[in-house]
Design an enzyme around this catalytic site. Structure first.
Site, PDB file in Angstrom:
ATOM      1  N   LYS A  42       0.805  -1.402   0.209  1.00  0.00           N
ATOM      2  CA  LYS A  42      -0.039  -0.001  -0.130  1.00  0.00           C
ATOM      3  C   LYS A  42       0.865   1.307   0.040  1.00  0.00           C
ATOM      4  CE  LYS A  42      -2.978  -2.254   3.227  1.00  0.00           C
ATOM      5  NZ  LYS A  42      -3.101  -2.274   4.705  1.00  0.00           N
ATOM      6  N   GLY A  43       2.164   1.238   0.123  1.00  0.00           N
ATOM      7  CA  GLY A  43       3.020   2.192   0.555  1.00  0.00           C
ATOM      8  C   GLY A  43       3.022   3.158  -0.725  1.00  0.00           C
ATOM      9  N   GLU A  98       7.462   2.014  -6.360  1.00  0.00           N
ATOM     10  CA  GLU A  98       7.915   1.429  -5.122  1.00  0.00           C
ATOM     11  C   GLU A  98       8.101   2.688  -4.116  1.00  0.00           C
ATOM     12  OE1 GLU A  98       7.145  -0.427  -2.854  1.00  0.00           O
ATOM     13  OE2 GLU A  98       8.806  -2.223  -2.896  1.00  0.00           O
ATOM     14  N   ASP A  99       7.686   2.432  -2.837  1.00  0.00           N
ATOM     15  CA  ASP A  99       7.818   3.415  -2.138  1.00  0.00           C
ATOM     16  C   ASP A  99       9.349   3.702  -1.573  1.00  0.00           C
ATOM     17  OD1 ASP A  99       7.720   1.207  -0.762  1.00  0.00           O
ATOM     18  OD2 ASP A  99       6.367   1.701   0.881  1.00  0.00           O
ATOM     19  N   ASP A 102      14.839  -0.941   0.458  1.00  0.00           N
ATOM     20  CA  ASP A 102      15.671  -1.014   1.728  1.00  0.00           C
ATOM     21  C   ASP A 102      16.640  -2.148   1.444  1.00  0.00           C
ATOM     22  OD1 ASP A 102      15.935  -0.372   4.349  1.00  0.00           O
ATOM     23  OD2 ASP A 102      14.686  -1.844   5.088  1.00  0.00           O
ATOM     24  N   PHE A 151      14.187   4.793   9.958  1.00  0.00           N
ATOM     25  CA  PHE A 151      13.012   4.293   9.571  1.00  0.00           C
ATOM     26  C   PHE A 151      12.003   5.708   9.347  1.00  0.00           C
ATOM     27  CE2 PHE A 151       8.849   2.306   9.925  1.00  0.00           C
ATOM     28  CZ  PHE A 151       9.066   1.202   9.091  1.00  0.00           C
ATOM     29  N   VAL A 152      11.437   5.531   8.098  1.00  0.00           N
ATOM     30  CA  VAL A 152      10.512   6.824   7.787  1.00  0.00           C
ATOM     31  C   VAL A 152       9.131   6.304   7.571  1.00  0.00           C
ATOM     32  CG1 VAL A 152      12.298   7.883   6.863  1.00  0.00           C
ATOM     33  CG2 VAL A 152      10.986   6.576   5.367  1.00  0.00           C
ATOM     34  N   ASP A 158       4.178   3.384   6.039  1.00  0.00           N
ATOM     35  CA  ASP A 158       3.819   3.161   7.400  1.00  0.00           C
ATOM     36  C   ASP A 158       4.622   2.551   8.502  1.00  0.00           C
ATOM     37  OD1 ASP A 158       3.943   0.646   6.186  1.00  0.00           O
ATOM     38  OD2 ASP A 158       2.476  -0.189   7.608  1.00  0.00           O
ATOM     39  N   ARG A 164       0.443   6.458   7.664  1.00  0.00           N
ATOM     40  CA  ARG A 164       0.467   6.620   6.099  1.00  0.00           C
ATOM     41  C   ARG A 164       0.308   8.194   5.482  1.00  0.00           C
ATOM     42  NH1 ARG A 164       1.124   1.509   3.674  1.00  0.00           N
ATOM     43  NH2 ARG A 164       0.259  -0.168   4.931  1.00  0.00           N
TER      44      ARG A 164
HETATM   45  P1  IMP Z   1      13.005  -4.301   1.310  1.00  0.00           P
HETATM   46  O1  IMP Z   1      12.507  -5.788   0.888  1.00  0.00           O
HETATM   47  O2  IMP Z   1      13.839  -4.380   2.517  1.00  0.00           O
HETATM   48  O3  IMP Z   1      13.576  -3.428   0.175  1.00  0.00           O
HETATM   49  O4  IMP Z   1      11.774  -3.532   1.625  1.00  0.00           O
HETATM   50  C1  IMP Z   1      10.769  -3.076   1.117  1.00  0.00           C
HETATM   51  C2  IMP Z   1       9.488  -2.447   1.906  1.00  0.00           C
HETATM   52  O5  IMP Z   1       9.614  -2.413   3.249  1.00  0.00           O
HETATM   53  C3  IMP Z   1       9.062  -1.331   1.291  1.00  0.00           C
HETATM   54  O6  IMP Z   1       8.129  -1.568   0.288  1.00  0.00           O
HETATM   55  C4  IMP Z   1       8.373  -0.738   2.658  1.00  0.00           C
HETATM   56  O7  IMP Z   1       6.930  -1.181   2.859  1.00  0.00           O
HETATM   57  C5  IMP Z   1       9.251  -1.498   3.827  1.00  0.00           C
HETATM   58  N1  IMP Z   1      10.076  -0.604   4.389  1.00  0.00           N
HETATM   59  C6  IMP Z   1      11.425  -0.403   4.173  1.00  0.00           C
HETATM   60  N2  IMP Z   1      11.942   0.513   4.927  1.00  0.00           N
HETATM   61  C7  IMP Z   1      11.008   1.267   5.549  1.00  0.00           C
HETATM   62  C8  IMP Z   1      10.629   2.436   6.329  1.00  0.00           C
HETATM   63  O8  IMP Z   1      11.819   3.208   6.590  1.00  0.00           O
HETATM   64  N3  IMP Z   1       9.617   2.903   6.500  1.00  0.00           N
HETATM   65  C9  IMP Z   1       8.371   2.092   6.284  1.00  0.00           C
HETATM   66  N4  IMP Z   1       8.515   1.131   5.357  1.00  0.00           N
HETATM   67  C10 IMP Z   1       9.557   0.695   4.983  1.00  0.00           C
HETATM   68 MG    MG Z   2       5.836  -1.253   0.740  1.00  0.00          MG
END
Ligand code: IMP
Ligand code: MG
Length: 179
Positions: A42-43, A98-99, A102, A151-152, A158, A164
């Protein structure tokens, strides 16, 4: 809620400018095409909604819901498809919205999954990038902001489904998740 937010990291105004710039670039790069824009729920809801309204190319909008996070702040690394696309992407140009990238686990697995469906191309547009946290080799083709390892929340992002709807991207106070 105020003291749960440490600071504004990217303001609403900065986001608006970046979204407009990204749309201008996509208008150029996809001129003459009709890409499928995939909002990763949903991000990315607000990012996608703002971005597509700045595009002057025709697009198909679709949604996908995947998760590699539980309710905490650490990626579990396992991809769960909670809602799949409604459209067939075979032969289509796909733009994944993508939001945040990470660890990179989510997008890496999602991109590979979608590549099996033989799209004409897949590109990734991310609002935020946290390169310090990357464990999987994937990068955004388009990225609005590179941010430090914090962490944002806000503008769609969220923590445990909260925050959100904040208009800025904000750093969440550690006290909220280290309790
Ligand atoms: P990844 O698989 O670790 O790259 O994570 C991607 C997903 O983790 C993103 O689409 C977000 O939903 C969540 N995420 C990663 N970092 C943050 C953050 O700082 N705040 C909120 N959601 C995050
Ligand atoms: Mg996400």
């Amino acid at each position: 809620m105020i003291n749960e937010i440490e600071k504004v990291l990217v303001s609403e105004d900065e986001i608006k400018v970046a979204v407009k710039n990204l749309a201008n670039q996509l208008n150029i790069d996809y001129a003459g095409e009709k890409p499928i824009v995939v909002c990763i729920l949903k991000g990315s809801i607000f990012f996608t909604a703002d971005l597509v309204r700045e595009l002057n190319i025709p697009v198909t909008i679709d949604f996908m819901s995947v998760s590699s996070y539980g309710s905490g702040t650490i990626s579990s690394g396992e991809l769960k498809v909670k809602k799949d696309l409604s459209f067939d992407i075979t032969g289509r140009h796909v733009i994944l919205i993508e939001d945040i990238i990470d660890s990179g686990n989510t997008l890496y697995k999602l991109k590979n999954l979608l590549l099996e469906r033989n799209p004409a191309s897949i590109k990734i547009a991310a609002l935020l990038n946290k390169p310090d946290r990357r464990v999987t080799p994937i990068n955004a083709d388009y990225c609005c902001f590179t941010i430090p390892d914090e962490f944002v929340v806000g503008y769609g992002l969220d923590y445990d489904e909260r925050y959100r709807t904040l208009k800025d991207v904000c750093v969440l106070s550690r006290s909220v998740y280290e309790k």
